[in-house]
Design an enzyme around this catalytic site. Structure first.
Site, PDB file in Angstrom:
ATOM      1  N   TYR A  32       0.820  -1.210   0.000  1.00 30.72           N
ATOM      2  CA  TYR A  32       0.000   0.000   0.000  1.00 30.72           C
ATOM      3  C   TYR A  32       0.860   1.270   0.000  1.00 30.72           C
ATOM      4  O   TYR A  32       0.472   2.303   0.537  1.00 30.72           O
ATOM      5  CB  TYR A  32      -0.921   0.013   1.240  1.00 30.72           C
ATOM      6  CG  TYR A  32      -1.901  -1.143   1.321  1.00 30.72           C
ATOM      7  CD1 TYR A  32      -2.164  -1.959   0.227  1.00 30.72           C
ATOM      8  CD2 TYR A  32      -2.581  -1.412   2.501  1.00 30.72           C
ATOM      9  CE1 TYR A  32      -3.062  -3.018   0.314  1.00 30.72           C
ATOM     10  CE2 TYR A  32      -3.488  -2.461   2.597  1.00 30.72           C
ATOM     11  CZ  TYR A  32      -3.716  -3.270   1.496  1.00 30.72           C
ATOM     12  OH  TYR A  32      -4.609  -4.318   1.577  1.00 30.72           O
TER      13      TYR A  32
ATOM     14  N   HIS B  38      -0.251 -15.995   6.807  1.00 28.41           N
ATOM     15  CA  HIS B  38       1.038 -16.226   6.147  1.00 28.41           C
ATOM     16  C   HIS B  38       1.863 -14.950   6.037  1.00 28.41           C
ATOM     17  O   HIS B  38       3.059 -15.005   5.786  1.00 28.41           O
ATOM     18  CB  HIS B  38       0.809 -16.816   4.748  1.00 28.41           C
ATOM     19  CG  HIS B  38       0.059 -15.907   3.839  1.00 28.41           C
ATOM     20  ND1 HIS B  38      -1.312 -15.918   3.768  1.00 28.41           N
ATOM     21  CD2 HIS B  38       0.472 -14.928   2.997  1.00 28.41           C
ATOM     22  CE1 HIS B  38      -1.705 -14.997   2.902  1.00 28.41           C
ATOM     23  NE2 HIS B  38      -0.633 -14.383   2.424  1.00 28.41           N
ATOM     24  N   ASP B  39       1.219 -13.799   6.207  1.00 33.98           N
ATOM     25  CA  ASP B  39       1.950 -12.545   6.039  1.00 33.98           C
ATOM     26  C   ASP B  39       2.761 -12.142   7.270  1.00 33.98           C
ATOM     27  O   ASP B  39       3.519 -11.178   7.203  1.00 33.98           O
ATOM     28  CB  ASP B  39       0.959 -11.404   5.746  1.00 33.98           C
ATOM     29  CG  ASP B  39       0.368 -11.524   4.352  1.00 33.98           C
ATOM     30  OD1 ASP B  39       1.098 -11.946   3.441  1.00 33.98           O
ATOM     31  OD2 ASP B  39      -0.821 -11.210   4.185  1.00 33.98           O
TER      32      ASP B  39
ATOM     33  N   ASP C 166     -10.948  -4.246   8.104  1.00 38.07           N
ATOM     34  CA  ASP C 166      -9.687  -4.052   7.369  1.00 38.07           C
ATOM     35  C   ASP C 166      -9.160  -2.657   7.648  1.00 38.07           C
ATOM     36  O   ASP C 166      -9.818  -1.839   8.316  1.00 38.07           O
ATOM     37  CB  ASP C 166      -9.896  -4.282   5.863  1.00 38.07           C
ATOM     38  CG  ASP C 166      -8.654  -4.865   5.206  1.00 38.07           C
ATOM     39  OD1 ASP C 166      -7.579  -4.228   5.295  1.00 38.07           O
ATOM     40  OD2 ASP C 166      -8.749  -5.950   4.606  1.00 38.07           O
TER      41      ASP C 166
ATOM     42  N   GLY D 146      -9.965  -0.501  10.904  1.00 40.57           N
ATOM     43  CA  GLY D 146      -9.103  -0.622  12.071  1.00 40.57           C
ATOM     44  C   GLY D 146      -7.867  -1.434  11.754  1.00 40.57           C
ATOM     45  O   GLY D 146      -7.710  -1.933  10.636  1.00 40.57           O
ATOM     46  N   ASP D 147      -7.007  -1.530  12.772  1.00 40.89           N
ATOM     47  CA  ASP D 147      -5.770  -2.296  12.634  1.00 40.89           C
ATOM     48  C   ASP D 147      -5.914  -3.521  13.532  1.00 40.89           C
ATOM     49  O   ASP D 147      -6.115  -3.378  14.740  1.00 40.89           O
ATOM     50  CB  ASP D 147      -4.604  -1.403  13.085  1.00 40.89           C
ATOM     51  CG  ASP D 147      -3.274  -2.102  12.955  1.00 40.89           C
ATOM     52  OD1 ASP D 147      -3.226  -3.330  13.163  1.00 40.89           O
ATOM     53  OD2 ASP D 147      -2.274  -1.421  12.646  1.00 40.89           O
TER      54      ASP D 147
HETATM   55  C1  LIG Z   1      -3.566 -11.179   1.658  1.00 40.66           C
HETATM   56  S1  LIG Z   1      -4.889 -10.080   1.902  1.00 40.66           S
HETATM   57  C2  LIG Z   1      -6.261 -11.176   2.067  1.00 40.66           C
HETATM   58  C3  LIG Z   1      -7.551 -10.522   1.753  1.00 40.66           C
HETATM   59  C4  LIG Z   1      -8.773 -11.420   1.875  1.00 40.66           C
HETATM   60  N1  LIG Z   1      -8.905 -11.989   3.184  1.00 40.66           N
HETATM   61  C5  LIG Z   1      -8.723 -12.491   0.816  1.00 40.66           C
HETATM   62  O1  LIG Z   1      -8.502 -13.666   1.151  1.00 40.66           O
HETATM   63  O2  LIG Z   1      -8.915 -12.168  -0.354  1.00 40.66           O
HETATM   64  C6  LIG Z   1      -4.617  -9.515   3.544  1.00 40.66           C
HETATM   65  C7  LIG Z   1      -5.634  -8.508   4.005  1.00 40.66           C
HETATM   66  O3  LIG Z   1      -5.305  -8.138   5.350  1.00 40.66           O
HETATM   67  C8  LIG Z   1      -5.461  -6.733   5.483  1.00 40.66           C
HETATM   68  N2  LIG Z   1      -4.578  -6.245   6.546  1.00 40.66           N
HETATM   69  C9  LIG Z   1      -3.242  -6.222   6.546  1.00 40.66           C
HETATM   70  N3  LIG Z   1      -2.784  -5.710   7.699  1.00 40.66           N
HETATM   71  C10 LIG Z   1      -3.860  -5.383   8.414  1.00 40.66           C
HETATM   72  C11 LIG Z   1      -4.047  -4.821   9.712  1.00 40.66           C
HETATM   73  N4  LIG Z   1      -2.988  -4.494  10.469  1.00 40.66           N
HETATM   74  N5  LIG Z   1      -5.272  -4.642  10.153  1.00 40.66           N
HETATM   75  C12 LIG Z   1      -6.356  -4.978   9.397  1.00 40.66           C
HETATM   76  N6  LIG Z   1      -6.254  -5.534   8.174  1.00 40.66           N
HETATM   77  C13 LIG Z   1      -5.016  -5.725   7.704  1.00 40.66           C
HETATM   78  C14 LIG Z   1      -5.040  -6.225   4.126  1.00 40.66           C
HETATM   79  O4  LIG Z   1      -5.502  -4.917   3.890  1.00 40.66           O
HETATM   80  C15 LIG Z   1      -5.641  -7.238   3.197  1.00 40.66           C
HETATM   81  O5  LIG Z   1      -6.939  -6.900   2.851  1.00 40.66           O
END
Ligand SMILES: C[S@@+](CC[C@H](N)C(=O)[O-])C[C@H]1O[C@@H](n2cnc3c(N)ncnc32)[C@H](O)[C@@H]1O
Length: 676
Positions: free
Chosen positions: A474, A583-584, A537, A563-564
């Site tokens: 992002y 996984h992230d 998200d 939110g986070d």
């Molecule tokens: C790999 S994507 C998966 C999106 C969705 N769950 C899917 O399977 O298509 C990871 C998602 O986690 C959200 N994300 C990442 N860090 C975040 C945070 N600290 N708080 C809330 N959402 C977060 C990202 O914006 C993104 O939409």
């Protein structure tokens, strides 16, 4: 001659092959005596001709199977189908393989890759079980795949499925691949030694335009139900076929011609003196031999150039040359290792991916969507590309089955219309761009990733990456939108399978943690009308997500909360979904997030049965979801395509051994045999 045509199978023939065929490749030039005896009672099974063949002596000239001197007698009906190879007079025994055909089709770059690997595994299983009882005979199973527009067609599950399959084939060409593996066994020191020779054969079949009436008549005959691709060309299904390009028997089930050639190559190699005979290649101009072009510093082919080398060097080259010549002299086809088809496909795979990604990036499939066929110069001018470059790219796309090429020009296949055009409902265009612009570049650092055991975003971006999303995906509105489009495309394709993998009707509230554009939320809402779904998200994501949400009856069931998930409280719900989230993150962050989910989980009437969260890790194939759905209430990351695993190395994935007993990425790859 038998008067009626085209019932060739009604000929019951006695064939005697008298002498070796002098000319190749015309089998008809076998000296044969054919006597038409009586009509064969059974139609339409050509394989029911049974032949007994005796191999006499090898024909001196290569590469003609027919050059085996054979005596063929058509005796009695073959009890087994589809043993077409009995036509070649090969005596063989049927030993069912116990190998479970569970290879993940999605992890193979090509349908024939899947067919060959399955055939090989079947052969190896039988070989390891039977070789002592059967001695050093070859084991030769085969596996068919019918594909149209890149999709593998399985056996239809019911009549509706057969209808869908056959109408997809109507008026079009599709490919039939058969993978064959020949495993030769030996066991000198009580150890099983195997030598595998594998190949695939492709035949293209074109169906006529099928009327509804004909389609249903055929379906009601019951014939499609046990057949991959939904038809049997050797039976009633033959009436659907307009043309066949390639080996007909390959469509029936076994590529006899190629198989026999392969056997000859393995078991009747030409004698060394035959190999030394000058080869006549009408179409290939005389060139310097390959030996001349290699192994000599400077690569010159002129003898004079070689003379300039030092004495030692000359001696070395001379000795090596003599050794090579001797080896060549003793080399027969049997001593050559099997041709490494699969290996070379793996090697080339990245070029195909890049061609696909480039065509997507240039929006080739958008320009061709729902349009009359267009020529390369038309497309080139629209995307500001060279005509010769575009022509090559379009040809590659046609070879990959993504475009159709006719005299009129190029047009999209169904697959391209469905998935590659950027405005189609199930478009993967965003996902393609993400792969082209980010993942491809990350993968150029794979070697570093393996050496260092860490993600490589810092190399790609030239700065330290603390948070994959804020610092990388992002980092600009454009990259964020591209990422969201990628997620949306994949989620739309898989959401229905996820939503229906379990019966979630007992829940009234759910939270999709990191739910991005709300694609899964939408399917959950559609499937469970009394379920309220909150998509949680990051604020920037929630702001853009509205652009992905079509208005509809589900809108009232879906809410977005910004939110986070590491800092802010999670919305309360009975059911938490974490899809492609864990996984992230590193172990400690995963632990933190899962603890929060567990704390926030709102027990329902009966906590043990009603509070649940499930985790979906990065996984693309539908099969995964289906299997997970069957296996229980907890989706885990047990099943991945191999490439998914490698993905983790470069794109910032940390493993969390506590979660599913998984090992770090490198070890996982070692387990899969990528690194030894
Ligand atoms: C790999 S994507 C998966 C999106 C969705 N769950 C899917 O399977 O298509 C990871 C998602 O986690 C959200 N994300 C990442 N860090 C975040 C945070 N600290 N708080 C809330 N959402 C977060 C990202 O914006 C993104 O939409």
């Amino acid at each position: 001659m038998h008067p009626s045509w085209p019932c060739v199978s009604k000929l019951a023939v006695r064939v005697q092959v008298g002498c070796a065929c002098p000319s190749w490749p015309c089998v008809s030039k076998l000296a044969v005596r054919v006597q038409v005896g009586c009509a064969c009672p059974s139609w339409p099974c050509v394989s029911k001709l049974v032949v007994r063949v005796q191999v006499g002596r090898a024909c001196p000239s290569w590469p003609c199977v027919s050059k085996l001197v054979v005596r063929v007698q058509v005796g009695r009906a073959c009890p087994r189908w589809p043993c077409v190879s009995e036509l070649a007079g090969l005596r063989f025994e049927v030993v069912p393989s116990r190998f479970k055909e569970k290879l993940d089709k999605a992890s193979f770059a090509t349908p024939y890759g899947y067919a060959m690997e399955t055939a090989k595994q079947k052969a190896l299983e039988v070989a390891s079980r039977m070789h002592q009882a059967r001695g050093p005979l070859p084991f030769c199973p085969h596996e068919n795949s019918f594909t149209v527009g890149g999709l593998i067609l399985e056996k239809p599950v019911d009549k509706q499925d057969a209808y869908r399959m056959l109408s997809r084939l109507s008026g079009k060409e599709h490919s039939v691949f058969t993978g064959v593996a020949i495993v030769h066994c030996s066991s000198n020191d009580r150890q099983l030694h195997t030598r595998v020779s594998e190949f695939y054969e492709e035949t293209t079949v074109k169906f006529s335009e099928l009327s509804e009436e004909l389609l249903w008549e055929y379906i009601h005959s019951g014939e499609p139900m046990d057949k991959a691709g939904g038809y049997g060309i050797q039976a009633l299904g033959g009436m659907l076929v307009e043309s066949v390009h390639g080996d007909f028997l390959n469509v029936v089930g076994f590529p006899l011609n190629r198989f026999c050639k392969q056997l000859v190559e393995l078991y009747y190699p030409p004698r060394p003196e035959d190999l030394r005979q000058p080869v006549q290649h009408d179409s290939i101009p005389a060139v310097d031999t390959f030996e001349d072009l290699s192994d000599v510093e400077g690569g010159g082919s002129e003898p004079a150039q070689r003379e300039t080398g030092s004495r030692d060097k000359k001696a070395e080259v001379g000795a090596a040359g003599q050794a090579t010549a001797e080896a060549e002299c003793h080399r027969t086809r049997a001593t050559l290792p099997p041709f490494p088809t699969r290996l070379l496909e793996l090697l080339d795979g990245f070029k195909l991916s890049k061609a696909l990604l480039t065509a997507c990036k240039l929006k080739v499939f958008d320009w061709l969507k729902d349009e009359a066929p267009q020529k390369a110069p038309d497309i080139a001018s629209k995307v500001d590309a060279s005509v010769c470059g575009m022509e090559k790219l379009l040809d590659v796309c046609a070879a990959m089955g993504l475009l159709e090429k006719t005299e009129q020009g190029y047009s999209n296949t169904e697959t391209a219309n469905l998935y590659l055009a950027s405005d189609s409902e199930y478009s993967l265009h965003g996902f393609m761009l993400q792969n082209n612009d980010v993942i491809w570049n990350l993968f150029t650092y794979l070697e570093f990733a393996v050496r260092e055991g860490r993600d490589q975003h810092h190399r790609l971006l030239g700065k330290k990456v603390e948070d994959l999303f804020q610092d990388a995906y992002y980092r600009s509105p454009e990259t964020q939108l591209r990422f969201m489009q990628a997620m949306h495309g994949v989620a739309k394709l898989t959401a229905r399978q996820v939503a229906t993998a379990f019966d979630l009707s007992c829940f009234s509230s759910a939270c999709d943690v990191g739910g991005c554009t709300g694609a899964l939320a939408r399917e959950l809402a559609r499937e469970y009308p009394r379920l309220q779904v909150t998509v949680f998200d990051l604020p920037d994501v929630v702001e853009l997500a509205v652009h992905f949400q079509p208005a509809g009856p589900q809108a009232a069931q879906i809410h977005f909360a910004a939110g986070d998930f590491f800092r802010d409280p999670l919305p309360s719900a009975e059911l938490y979904v974490l899809c492609r989230i864990l996984h992230d993150w590193s172990d400690d962050k995963v632990h933190k997030l899962l603890s929060k989910v567990a704390e926030s989980c709102k027990p329902g009437e009966s906590p043990s049965s009603r509070s649940l969260f499930f985790l979906l890790r990065r996984s693309f194939p539908f099969k995964f979801y289906k299997e997970a759905g069957r296996s229980g209430s907890h989706l885990s990351s047990q099943r991945f395509g191999r490439l998914r695993q490698v993905d983790h190395l470069t794109s910032g994935v940390q493993d969390h051994p506590g979660q599913h007993g998984e090992t770090p990425s490198l070890l996982k790859i070692q387990k899969l045999g990528w690194v030894r």
